[in-house]
Design an enzyme around this catalytic site. Structure first.
Site, PDB file in Angstrom:
ATOM      1  N   ASN A   1       0.854  -1.178   0.000  1.00 26.72           N
ATOM      2  CA  ASN A   1       0.000   0.000   0.000  1.00 26.72           C
ATOM      3  C   ASN A   1       0.895   1.234   0.000  1.00 26.72           C
ATOM      4  OD1 ASN A   1      -2.418  -1.484   0.150  1.00 26.72           O
ATOM      5  ND2 ASN A   1      -2.199  -1.705   2.358  1.00 26.72           N
TER       6      ASN A   1
ATOM      7  N   GLU B   1      -1.103   3.098   5.942  1.00 29.89           N
ATOM      8  CA  GLU B   1      -1.305   3.671   7.285  1.00 29.89           C
ATOM      9  C   GLU B   1       0.011   3.900   8.015  1.00 29.89           C
ATOM     10  OE1 GLU B   1      -4.146   1.186   9.278  1.00 29.89           O
ATOM     11  OE2 GLU B   1      -5.825   2.121   8.191  1.00 29.89           O
TER      12      GLU B   1
ATOM     13  N   HIS C   1       6.449  -1.129   3.782  1.00 26.70           N
ATOM     14  CA  HIS C   1       6.223  -2.514   4.204  1.00 26.70           C
ATOM     15  C   HIS C   1       5.505  -3.233   3.084  1.00 26.70           C
ATOM     16  CE1 HIS C   1       2.977   0.082   5.656  1.00 26.70           C
ATOM     17  NE2 HIS C   1       2.140  -0.940   5.469  1.00 26.70           N
TER      18      HIS C   1
ATOM     19  N   HIS D   1       3.146  -6.442   2.455  1.00 26.22           N
ATOM     20  CA  HIS D   1       2.319  -7.493   3.062  1.00 26.22           C
ATOM     21  C   HIS D   1       2.529  -8.782   2.269  1.00 26.22           C
ATOM     22  CE1 HIS D   1      -0.461  -4.711   5.365  1.00 26.22           C
ATOM     23  NE2 HIS D   1      -0.012  -3.870   4.460  1.00 26.22           N
TER      24      HIS D   1
HETATM   25  P1  5GP Z   1      -0.904  -0.485   5.756  1.00 23.70           P
HETATM   26  O1  5GP Z   1      -2.366  -0.170   5.792  1.00 23.70           O
HETATM   27  O2  5GP Z   1      -0.066   0.692   6.190  1.00 23.70           O
HETATM   28  O3  5GP Z   1      -0.453  -1.087   4.473  1.00 23.70           O
HETATM   29  O4  5GP Z   1      -0.702  -1.654   6.803  1.00 23.70           O
HETATM   30  C1  5GP Z   1      -0.224  -1.495   8.098  1.00 23.70           C
HETATM   31  C2  5GP Z   1      -0.286  -2.847   8.769  1.00 23.70           C
HETATM   32  O5  5GP Z   1       0.487  -2.798   9.953  1.00 23.70           O
HETATM   33  C3  5GP Z   1      -1.703  -3.290   9.165  1.00 23.70           C
HETATM   34  O6  5GP Z   1      -1.985  -4.541   8.531  1.00 23.70           O
HETATM   35  C4  5GP Z   1      -1.623  -3.406  10.691  1.00 23.70           C
HETATM   36  O7  5GP Z   1      -2.371  -4.482  11.189  1.00 23.70           O
HETATM   37  C5  5GP Z   1      -0.128  -3.580  10.952  1.00 23.70           C
HETATM   38  N1  5GP Z   1       0.347  -3.070  12.219  1.00 23.70           N
HETATM   39  C6  5GP Z   1       0.082  -1.842  12.746  1.00 23.70           C
HETATM   40  N2  5GP Z   1       0.709  -1.697  13.923  1.00 23.70           N
HETATM   41  C7  5GP Z   1       1.390  -2.860  14.139  1.00 23.70           C
HETATM   42  C8  5GP Z   1       2.246  -3.312  15.197  1.00 23.70           C
HETATM   43  O8  5GP Z   1       2.504  -2.616  16.192  1.00 23.70           O
HETATM   44  N3  5GP Z   1       2.782  -4.550  15.066  1.00 23.70           N
HETATM   45  C9  5GP Z   1       2.523  -5.342  13.973  1.00 23.70           C
HETATM   46  N4  5GP Z   1       3.100  -6.552  13.955  1.00 23.70           N
HETATM   47  N5  5GP Z   1       1.726  -4.945  12.974  1.00 23.70           N
HETATM   48  C10 5GP Z   1       1.164  -3.718  13.051  1.00 23.70           C
END
Ligand code: 5GP
Length: 121
Positions: free
Chosen positions: A91, A99, A104, A106
Site C-alpha cells: 500500500n 497507514e 512494508h 504485506h
Molecule cells: P498499511 O495499511 O499501512 O499497508 O498496513 C499497516 C499494517 O500494519 C496493518 O496490517 C496493521 O495491522 C499492521 N500493524 C500496525 N501496527 C502494528 C504493530 O505494532 N505490530 C505489527 N506486527 N503490525 C502492526
C-alpha cells in the site's frame, strides 16, 4: 513526505516494540501482522528510513533494493508458500491506503486469496 523516525515500524526495527519475528538479514526484517487478514499475513520491511515504495525506489541503494526483494522470496519460501502461492501488497500513499509510513510489503498466503481488488464502495 519526510520520514517519521517515531513510526511504529521504526520502533520495531530499533527493538523498542516487540514483534513476532519470522526472518531477518542485513536488508530486511519480517514479522507477523498484528491483525492478520489471512492464515499467513507477514510484513516485510527494509532496514532503512524509507516512507514508501515510491521513496525506496528513488532513494535506496541498489544493494538494499536487491537484498530487500530477495528477502521477500526467502520469507515466502521459509513459510512454505512457494508451492501453494501467495500475494504481495505494498500500500502506497493516500489512495493506496497506507497507514504506517515506513515501507512494508504485506505477504498473504495459506488460502485461496481470490482475484485482485475488492470492489470499491
Ligand atoms: P498499511 O495499511 O499501512 O499497508 O498496513 C499497516 C499494517 O500494519 C496493518 O496490517 C496493521 O495491522 C499492521 N500493524 C500496525 N501496527 C502494528 C504493530 O505494532 N505490530 C505489527 N506486527 N503490525 C502492526
Amino acid at each position: 513526505m519526510a520520514y517519521d523516525p517515531d513510526n511504529v515500524f521504526a520502533k520495531i526495527l530499533r527493538g523498542e516494540i516487540p514483534c513476532k519475528k519470522v526472518y531477518e538479514d542485513d536488508f530486511a526484517l519480517a514479522f507477523h501482522d498484528i491483525a492478520p487478514q489471512a492464515p499467513v499475513h507477514v510484513l516485510v520491511i527494509p532496514k532503512g528510513a524509507y516512507v514508501s515504495l515510491d521513496d525506496f525506489t528513488q532513494e535506496a541503494p541498489d544493494a538494499l533494493i536487491a537484498g530487500f526483494v530477495r528477502a521477500l522470496g526467502k520469507v515466502a519460501r521459509q513459510l512454505g508458500l512457494d508451492d501453494t502461492g501467495y500475494r504481495l501488497l505494498a500500500n502506497t500513499g493516500r489512495d493506496g491506503g497506507q497507514e504506517v509510513p515506513h515501507l512494508h510489503v504485506h505477504l498473504f498466503g495459506g488460502r485461496m486469496l481470490g482475484r485482485m481488488l475488492a470492489k470499491a464502495d
